[in-house]
Design a protein around this motif. Structure first.
Motif, PDB file in Angstrom:
ATOM      1  N   SER A 324       0.960  -1.192  -0.111  1.00  0.00           N
ATOM      2  CA  SER A 324      -0.329   0.014   0.112  1.00  0.00           C
ATOM      3  C   SER A 324       1.174   1.560   0.305  1.00  0.00           C
ATOM      4  N   GLN A 325       0.805   2.004  -1.009  1.00  0.00           N
ATOM      5  CA  GLN A 325       1.482   3.820  -0.978  1.00  0.00           C
ATOM      6  C   GLN A 325       0.738   5.103  -0.345  1.00  0.00           C
ATOM      7  N   PHE A 326       1.449   5.105   0.913  1.00  0.00           N
ATOM      8  CA  PHE A 326       0.528   6.316   1.523  1.00  0.00           C
ATOM      9  C   PHE A 326       1.024   7.427   0.646  1.00  0.00           C
ATOM     10  N   PRO A 327       0.322   8.389   0.275  1.00  0.00           N
ATOM     11  CA  PRO A 327       1.209   9.492  -0.645  1.00  0.00           C
ATOM     12  C   PRO A 327       2.570  10.106  -0.103  1.00  0.00           C
ATOM     13  N   ARG A 328       1.829  10.371   1.393  1.00  0.00           N
ATOM     14  CA  ARG A 328       3.549  10.940   1.568  1.00  0.00           C
ATOM     15  C   ARG A 328       4.835  10.302   2.773  1.00  0.00           C
TER      16      ARG A 328
END
Length: 379
Positions: A324-328
């Motif tokens: 899961s790529q969290f934006p920050r």
């Protein structure tokens, strides 16, 4: 003969809390920064406000009671005392889930997701998504023991975690981690111990061996994020990876210094638009700082960088894997890079909001990512 698993009740001596108060009252402060905002680090006014809250309004006993209510345990693995939370789900058929924190985190970074993941029905969810939760403190962190010699890198920790799961009687389980927890979980995926059936990560440090001349926009963004971290954000890591003992003296002696060391990262790496208090309460940030201060773990936690900075690298994993790529998040690898080393990606998603401390910042989004990733492995 297997080492016993023993209950652990946290009860910090009042003398330690009184000593902290004295140090906060008599702290020596540097002059005002000459740069703008946070450009030179934590502004004096911001840290003074946090420390004032720490000294006047913060209640450690509240945090202590929360941790005791979760259920704390210790067991000796490979000669080292390992602390962990163990929360059994009330739902039959719950999947065992091993959660590993990073730096500057602790088991506290998962405190918002423990209820919804272990007892989804009480929180408006489905019993079919329930997990038994095992949340260990990394060696040298929190209430785990401090290694007295070299060699406790992420590969050894991964083996210890597999032994912990075996000792608890879990013969089929999944593992999740971000930051150092990601490196440990990747190592578990590589080792593929009996019982581990899948992993989920919310940070990946991965670069392809040769990009060539043609790179797309996503790859350009990933390279830019990596360069920003190397140029601007990585000084702490280089220091902890090369001179953990030296920085340890300052962190052991000054609670204000320990607070600044962590507060800056909670601001810089979270999805908070530069205002960490919009994501975390001051009490939540101080809970995390306290787990470093009370245990005098500035040096011992930093030594993991000495041991394992080279372990943030691509390693082939054939087990089912989700990301899961969290934006920050500080790094943002494209899926095509990951597909070169991970043969069985079952979940890959770009999340709308959140940063480096995913479960701490956006518990609802984190919970949904974990549930979605591991649903295909239930049964």
């Amino acid at each position: 003969m297997s080492e016993p698993v023993r209950p652990f009740t946290l009860a910090i001596p009042q003398a330690d809390l009184d000593d902290l108060q004295r140090r906060l009252i008599h702290a020596r402060w540097p002059e005002h920064e000459t740069g703008k905002g946070w450009d030179q680090g934590v502004p004096v006014a911001r840290l003074r406000a946090l420390v004032d809250h720490w000294r006047q309004d913060y209640d450690w006993r509240r945090c202590e009671a929360m941790l005791n209510d979760f259920g704390q345990f210790k067991t000796v693995i490979d000669g080292l005392d390992i602390h962990f939370l163990h929360i059994r789900s009330p739902h039959e058929g719950a999947m065992p889930l091993l959660l590993t924190h990073g730096w500057p985190g602790s088991v506290i970074e998962f405190h918002k997701v423990i209820g919804p993941l272990s007892d989804p029905v009480t929180h408006g969810g489905d019993a079919a998504d329930a997990f038994h939760l095992i949340v260990p403190s990394l060696p040298g962190y929190g209430f785990s023991g401090k290694p007295e010699g070299m060699g406790w890198g992420v590969e050894r920790i991964a083996r210890a975690w597999a032994e912990l799961m075996r000792r608890l009687g879990y013969d089929r389980y999944v593992a999740q981690g971000g930051e150092w927890g990601s490196a440990v979980t990747v190592s578990m995926g590589v080792q593929a111990p009996p019982g581990l059936i899948g992993v989920h990560l919310n940070m990946l440090s991965i670069m392809p061996p040769d990009l060539g001349e043609e790179i797309d926009a996503e790859e350009q963004a990933a390279l830019a994020a990596s360069k920003h971290f190397a140029d601007i954000e990585s000084a702490y890591a280089r220091l902890q990876a090369t001179r953990p003992q030296t920085i340890g003296y300052a962190l052991a002696d000054s609670p204000v210094g320990q607070a600044a060391w962590i507060y800056e990262k909670l601001r810089g790496w979270s999805d908070c638009d530069g205002e960490p208090e919009t994501i975390f309460t001051r009490d939540e940030m101080l809970d995390t700082i306290m787990l470093y201060w009370l245990n005098n773990s500035g040096a011992s936690s930093a030594r993991l960088y000495w041991e394992s900075m080279g372990s943030f690298r691509p390693m082939a994993i054939d087990l089912p894997l989700g990301y899961s790529q969290f934006p920050r998040e500080i790094l943002a690898p494209p899926r095509k890079w990951a597909e070169r080393v991970f043969s069985n990606i079952i979940h890959w998603n770009n999340v709308d909001k959140g940063g480096h401390f995913a479960a701490f910042e956006q518990p609802g989004l984190f919970e949904e990512e974990v549930r979605t990733c591991f649903r295909p492995l239930r049964g």
